[in-house]
Design a protein around this motif. Structure first.
Motif, mmCIF file in Angstrom:
data_model
loop_
_atom_site.group_PDB
_atom_site.id
_atom_site.type_symbol
_atom_site.label_atom_id
_atom_site.label_comp_id
_atom_site.label_asym_id
_atom_site.label_seq_id
_atom_site.Cartn_x
_atom_site.Cartn_y
_atom_site.Cartn_z
ATOM 1 N N PHE A 253 0.885 -1.161 0.000
ATOM 2 C CA PHE A 253 0.000 0.000 0.000
ATOM 3 C C PHE A 253 0.923 1.210 0.000
ATOM 4 N N ILE A 254 0.886 1.967 -1.096
ATOM 5 C CA ILE A 254 1.830 3.066 -1.279
ATOM 6 C C ILE A 254 1.092 4.404 -1.163
ATOM 7 N N ILE A 255 1.619 5.283 -0.335
ATOM 8 C CA ILE A 255 1.014 6.603 -0.142
ATOM 9 C C ILE A 255 2.024 7.682 -0.529
ATOM 10 N N LEU A 256 1.629 8.518 -1.469
ATOM 11 C CA LEU A 256 2.430 9.689 -1.826
ATOM 12 C C LEU A 256 1.735 10.907 -1.240
ATOM 13 N N ASP A 257 2.364 11.547 -0.273
ATOM 14 C CA ASP A 257 1.780 12.715 0.378
ATOM 15 C C ASP A 257 2.373 13.993 -0.207
ATOM 16 N N GLU A 258 1.645 15.085 -0.089
ATOM 17 C CA GLU A 258 2.078 16.390 -0.610
ATOM 18 C C GLU A 258 2.470 16.290 -2.083
ATOM 19 N N SER A 259 1.681 15.562 -2.855
ATOM 20 C CA SER A 259 2.050 15.275 -4.247
ATOM 21 C C SER A 259 1.970 16.501 -5.159
ATOM 22 N N GLN A 260 1.338 17.586 -4.675
ATOM 23 C CA GLN A 260 1.309 18.811 -5.491
ATOM 24 C C GLN A 260 2.708 19.364 -5.704
ATOM 25 N N ASN A 261 3.661 18.904 -4.887
ATOM 26 C CA ASN A 261 5.036 19.392 -4.990
ATOM 27 C C ASN A 261 5.945 18.464 -5.791
ATOM 28 N N THR A 262 5.342 17.534 -6.539
ATOM 29 C CA THR A 262 6.129 16.713 -7.459
ATOM 30 C C THR A 262 6.237 17.432 -8.798
ATOM 31 N N THR A 263 7.307 17.178 -9.496
ATOM 32 C CA THR A 263 7.423 17.669 -10.874
ATOM 33 C C THR A 263 6.748 16.650 -11.793
ATOM 34 N N SER A 264 6.593 16.990 -13.050
ATOM 35 C CA SER A 264 5.976 16.073 -14.016
ATOM 36 C C SER A 264 6.766 14.773 -14.128
ATOM 37 N N VAL A 265 8.094 14.890 -14.159
ATOM 38 C CA VAL A 265 8.959 13.709 -14.279
ATOM 39 C C VAL A 265 8.835 12.826 -13.040
ATOM 40 N N GLN A 266 8.844 13.433 -11.865
ATOM 41 C CA GLN A 266 8.733 12.666 -10.630
ATOM 42 C C GLN A 266 7.397 11.927 -10.540
ATOM 43 N N MET A 267 6.312 12.602 -10.912
ATOM 44 C CA MET A 267 4.999 11.976 -10.829
ATOM 45 C C MET A 267 4.886 10.792 -11.777
ATOM 46 N N LYS A 268 5.351 10.950 -13.006
ATOM 47 C CA LYS A 268 5.309 9.837 -13.964
ATOM 48 C C LYS A 268 6.131 8.665 -13.442
ATOM 49 N N MET A 269 7.312 8.968 -12.912
ATOM 50 C CA MET A 269 8.171 7.919 -12.348
ATOM 51 C C MET A 269 7.445 7.173 -11.230
ATOM 52 N N VAL A 281 -2.248 5.546 -3.244
ATOM 53 C CA VAL A 281 -3.041 6.744 -2.957
ATOM 54 C C VAL A 281 -2.146 7.966 -3.103
ATOM 55 N N ILE A 282 -2.603 8.919 -3.909
ATOM 56 C CA ILE A 282 -1.830 10.134 -4.168
ATOM 57 C C ILE A 282 -2.591 11.315 -3.567
ATOM 58 N N ASN A 283 -2.044 11.887 -2.509
ATOM 59 C CA ASN A 283 -2.689 13.002 -1.809
ATOM 60 C C ASN A 283 -2.019 14.325 -2.142
ATOM 61 N N GLY A 284 -2.814 15.387 -2.200
ATOM 62 C CA GLY A 284 -2.221 16.700 -2.430
ATOM 63 C C GLY A 284 -3.228 17.821 -2.272
ATOM 64 N N ASP A 285 -2.701 19.019 -2.183
ATOM 65 C CA ASP A 285 -3.511 20.231 -2.080
ATOM 66 C C ASP A 285 -3.054 21.173 -3.181
ATOM 67 N N LEU A 286 -3.852 21.290 -4.221
ATOM 68 C CA LEU A 286 -3.456 22.076 -5.391
ATOM 69 C C LEU A 286 -3.377 23.569 -5.124
ATOM 70 N N SER A 287 -3.824 24.012 -3.959
ATOM 71 C CA SER A 287 -3.712 25.435 -3.628
ATOM 72 C C SER A 287 -2.435 25.744 -2.846
ATOM 73 N N GLN A 288 -1.630 24.714 -2.556
ATOM 74 C CA GLN A 288 -0.406 24.924 -1.776
ATOM 75 C C GLN A 288 0.802 24.318 -2.474
ATOM 76 N N VAL A 289 1.067 24.788 -3.658
ATOM 77 C CA VAL A 289 2.201 24.290 -4.438
ATOM 78 C C VAL A 289 3.455 25.089 -4.073
ATOM 79 N N ASP A 290 4.508 24.385 -3.646
ATOM 80 C CA ASP A 290 5.750 25.038 -3.208
ATOM 81 C C ASP A 290 6.868 24.933 -4.241
ATOM 82 N N LEU A 291 6.524 24.519 -5.443
ATOM 83 C CA LEU A 291 7.538 24.375 -6.482
ATOM 84 C C LEU A 291 8.052 25.747 -6.930
ATOM 85 N N PRO A 292 9.278 25.777 -7.443
ATOM 86 C CA PRO A 292 9.817 27.050 -7.946
ATOM 87 C C PRO A 292 8.915 27.630 -9.037
#
Length: 356
Positions: A253-269, A281-292
């Protein structure tokens, strides 16, 4: 005399109309009542405040007074708590969130669907170690059903809606039952730029601060010693997202938390790591993106690409699904209103993704 009599009759009718509706309910087993009522009748006070009614306990009897709809809702809630306690379907302490969640589910269900709502509330629960986890909103019921049916689920929403907690509960339950062999918990360490080498300590000490919410959920369901033992024996793995590369994650059972902060490459991987007999399960909050600035969120892109696939579940929580302190829900709602006015966060709006 006729007018005076008419006035008296009118006053009596108005008085009767304004009098609160009352109902008396009783319980057979007095030993269960302290659990239902709470310490110093704390749970009864929560219901009184939530539904604007009055509850007067007398032994194994309760007198409920107020608006008829609220009185009936209170009666249903208390009878359901009593039934669950009688069948050992309840935790040793009833939390305020459980009570408010039950009220909200029953309140938002019309008379035709009320029985179904009650059935769902009873049947959709997770035995996660020392905790029995129940849905606390209609959206959480949908989430429970999705995770049970789908191999992969995307869950978006603000803080306090139970995204991480419920995912961990499902994982612990499946590990305990033997349905899976391992729990894998990961998240992108954006704050450290995924460059953890400059931080002191070994890998676990470097990544631990970023995974604190997951540890908190685990420690709520399992004893501290059990969590440590399962981590040391490999039944629970906690690692940064970068360490998922090149692996096939089977029977897990795999959980990815704070997934809004993944890049496109990381998410595909990450998504392509899913192996046989596994759930993701992929969790995230699209209103709190901390990416550059200028970096596209992998979560937003993946939802846009995969949203038509029937094998994958998608669900979005809102401020109305916040199950922490009620003040958190109000804060989230205020920020959402402000962002709409300012036009902030449109790029990461879940609704804008679905419209495209």
């Amino acid at each position: 005399m006729g007018r005076l009599s008419l006035r008296v009759d009118l006053k009596k009718k108005l008085k009767k109309h304004n009098e609160p509706f009352s109902k008396i309910i009783s319980f057979d087993n007095n030993l269960i009542l302290p659990l239902i009522f709470g310490e110093h009748d704390k749970n009864l006070k929560i219901i009184e405040k939530k539904l604007n009614i009055s509850i007067v306990p007398r032994g194994n009897f309760l007198k409920i007074s107020g608006q008829e709809e609220s009185v009936n809702l209170t009666s249903q809630t208390l009878n359901k708590l009593y039934e669950q306690a009688s069948n050992n379907q309840i935790n040793n302490v009833i939390e305020s969130g459980e009570i408010i969640g039950m009220i909200n589910i029953l309140k938002k269900s019309d008379s035709d669907n009320k029985e179904k709502a009650i059935h769902n509330f009873d049947s959709l629960n997770i035995s996660a170690g020392r905790r029995l986890i129940k849905p606390r909103s209609k959206r959480q019921i949908e989430y429970f059903e999705l995770v049970k049916k789908k191999e992969m689920v995307f869950c978006c929403g603000p803080a306090g809606t139970g995204k991480t907690y419920l995912a961990v509960a499902f994982a612990v339950s499946m590990l305990k039952s033997g349905a899976i062999e391992k729990i894998i918990l990961t998240r992108p360490a954006v704050e450290a730029g995924e460059r953890l080498g400059f931080l002191p300590g070994d890998l676990k000490e470097k990544i631990d601060p970023f995974l604190r919410p997951i540890y908190d959920a685990l420690n709520d369901m399992l004893s501290f010693s059990e969590v440590i033992k399962k981590i040391e024996s490999g039944f629970i793995e906690i690692a940064p997202l970068a360490f998922m590369r090149g692996r096939t994650l089977s029977n897990s059972f795999i959980i990815l938390d704070e997934s809004q902060n993944t890049t496109s490459v990381q998410m595909k991987m990450f998504l392509t790591r899913l192996g046989e007999n596994s759930k993701m399960v992929i969790n995230g909050d699209l209103s709190q993106v901390d990416l550059p600035s200028g970096t596209r969120s992998g979560l937003r892109e993946s939802i846009n690409i995969l949203k038509g696939m029937k094998d994958i579940g998608f669900i979005e929580f809102t401020d109305k699904d916040v199950v922490r302190n009620s003040l958190v829900s109000k804060i989230v709602s205020k920020y959402e209103d402000f962002e709409k006015i300012q036009g902030v966060g449109k790029e990461y709006s879940f609704k804008s993704i679905k419209k495209k």
